[in-house]
Design a protein around this motif. Structure first.
Motif, short mmCIF file in Angstrom:
data_model
loop_
_atom_site.label_atom_id
_atom_site.label_comp_id
_atom_site.label_asym_id
_atom_site.label_seq_id
_atom_site.Cartn_x
_atom_site.Cartn_y
_atom_site.Cartn_z
N TYR A 96 52.53 107.07 91.15
CA TYR A 96 52.47 108.20 89.99
C TYR A 96 53.47 109.24 90.47
CZ TYR A 96 47.75 106.33 88.68
OH TYR A 96 46.88 105.54 87.92
N GLY A 97 54.03 110.02 89.18
CA GLY A 97 55.11 110.79 89.41
C GLY A 97 55.12 111.87 88.40
N ASP A 98 56.02 112.57 88.01
CA ASP A 98 56.15 113.09 86.58
C ASP A 98 55.83 112.41 85.48
OD1 ASP A 98 56.86 115.19 88.43
OD2 ASP A 98 58.96 115.36 87.64
N LYS A 99 55.30 113.11 84.57
CA LYS A 99 55.08 112.57 83.15
C LYS A 99 56.38 112.32 82.38
CE LYS A 99 50.09 113.53 82.20
NZ LYS A 99 49.24 114.37 81.25
N VAL A 100 56.26 111.26 81.89
CA VAL A 100 57.34 111.01 80.84
C VAL A 100 56.84 110.41 79.85
CG1 VAL A 100 59.69 109.56 80.41
CG2 VAL A 100 59.06 110.45 82.66
N ASP A 101 56.86 111.21 78.54
CA ASP A 101 56.18 111.13 77.29
C ASP A 101 54.54 110.42 77.67
OD1 ASP A 101 58.31 111.55 75.88
OD2 ASP A 101 59.14 109.21 75.70
N GLY A 102 53.96 111.21 78.21
CA GLY A 102 52.54 110.91 78.70
C GLY A 102 52.30 109.86 79.67
N ASN A 103 53.20 109.17 80.31
CA ASN A 103 53.10 108.26 81.41
C ASN A 103 53.51 108.74 82.55
OD1 ASN A 103 53.00 105.94 82.74
ND2 ASN A 103 53.89 104.60 81.11
N ARG A 104 52.64 108.79 83.68
CA ARG A 104 52.90 109.27 84.93
C ARG A 104 53.56 108.15 85.96
NH1 ARG A 104 48.41 112.07 87.77
NH2 ARG A 104 50.02 111.88 89.13
N ILE A 105 53.34 106.89 85.43
CA ILE A 105 53.68 105.73 86.20
C ILE A 105 55.38 105.73 86.40
CG2 ILE A 105 53.43 103.46 86.77
CD1 ILE A 105 50.70 103.37 85.56
N TRP A 106 55.78 105.41 87.88
CA TRP A 106 57.01 105.13 88.09
C TRP A 106 57.37 103.86 88.73
CZ3 TRP A 106 61.72 108.33 87.31
CH2 TRP A 106 61.13 109.64 86.52
N TYR A 107 58.29 103.24 88.56
CA TYR A 107 58.56 101.90 89.18
C TYR A 107 59.68 102.02 90.20
CZ TYR A 107 55.87 99.28 85.69
OH TYR A 107 54.84 99.06 84.70
N ARG A 108 59.19 101.58 91.34
CA ARG A 108 60.42 101.72 92.47
C ARG A 108 61.22 100.21 92.21
NH1 ARG A 108 58.72 102.60 98.38
NH2 ARG A 108 58.09 100.71 98.42
N LEU A 109 62.52 100.37 92.20
CA LEU A 109 63.25 98.95 91.81
C LEU A 109 63.59 98.31 93.38
CD1 LEU A 109 65.94 100.21 89.45
CD2 LEU A 109 63.77 99.04 88.98
N ALA A 110 63.59 96.91 93.22
CA ALA A 110 63.91 96.29 94.55
C ALA A 110 65.20 96.65 95.23
CB ALA A 110 64.04 94.77 94.19
N ASP A 111 65.24 96.31 96.40
CA ASP A 111 66.57 96.85 97.05
C ASP A 111 67.71 96.14 96.73
OD1 ASP A 111 65.06 98.34 98.83
OD2 ASP A 111 64.96 96.50 100.32
N LYS A 112 67.58 94.98 96.08
CA LYS A 112 68.94 94.38 95.64
C LYS A 112 68.55 94.16 94.14
CE LYS A 112 70.28 92.01 99.86
NZ LYS A 112 70.61 90.80 100.57
#
Length: 148
Positions: A96-112
């Motif tokens: 969970y992080g800052d809301k973006v258009d009502g969605n608070r979920i953020w994805y962490r991208l893989a290292d590579k």
């Protein structure tokens, strides 16, 4: 004298129709007996609940323009680069992080992750390990686990 005959005929016909409908319903209910219930697996096809079959999940960018890759799950964090619409990204986990258009979920991208374009102006310090994109603009193709 005709009235009782018509009434009797109507009742007999109604009983016959209802009898046939009832018989059809009872035949339709006859099915295989003593079979175990079907197992329904949700989220990746793993036999163990809560287990994730692969290390990374593939997501597709669905934004209309370039999607900013950030150093933290926040719209105020440093911009590290961009991913472009219709490109695929490897997602490590969600948070969970800052809301973006009502969605608070953020994805962490893989290292590579070759699908994102690094911003040459961004410094290459401690932020290299974590790259985040808003889940609002990424369609995950399977279940994503929460970050620990």
């Amino acid at each position: 004298m005709l009235k009782p005959t018509r009434t009797t005929l109507a009742l007999a016909t109604g009983s016959l129709v209802l009898g046939l409908v009832g018989a059809g319903a009872s035949v339709a209910d006859d099915g295989p007996e003593n079979l175990p219930p079907r197992e329904i697996v949700v989220g990746g096809g793993s036999a163990e609940p809560g287990a994730y079959p692969e290390k990374y999940v593939i997501g597709k960018v669905v934004s209309k323009g370039p999607l900013t890759v950030r150093s933290k799950p926040s719209t105020r964090s440093q911009s590290l680069g961009h991913v472009y619409p219709n490109s695929k990204v490897e997602i490590e986990c969600k948070k969970y992080g800052d809301k973006v258009d009502g969605n608070r979920i953020w994805y962490r991208l893989a290292d590579k992750n070759g699908s994102w374009e690094h911003d040459a102006a961004a410094p290459k310090r401690a932020y290299e390990k974590e790259r985040w994109v808003s889940a609002r603009y990424v369609k995950n193709l399977s279940e994503v686990k929460y970050c620990r």
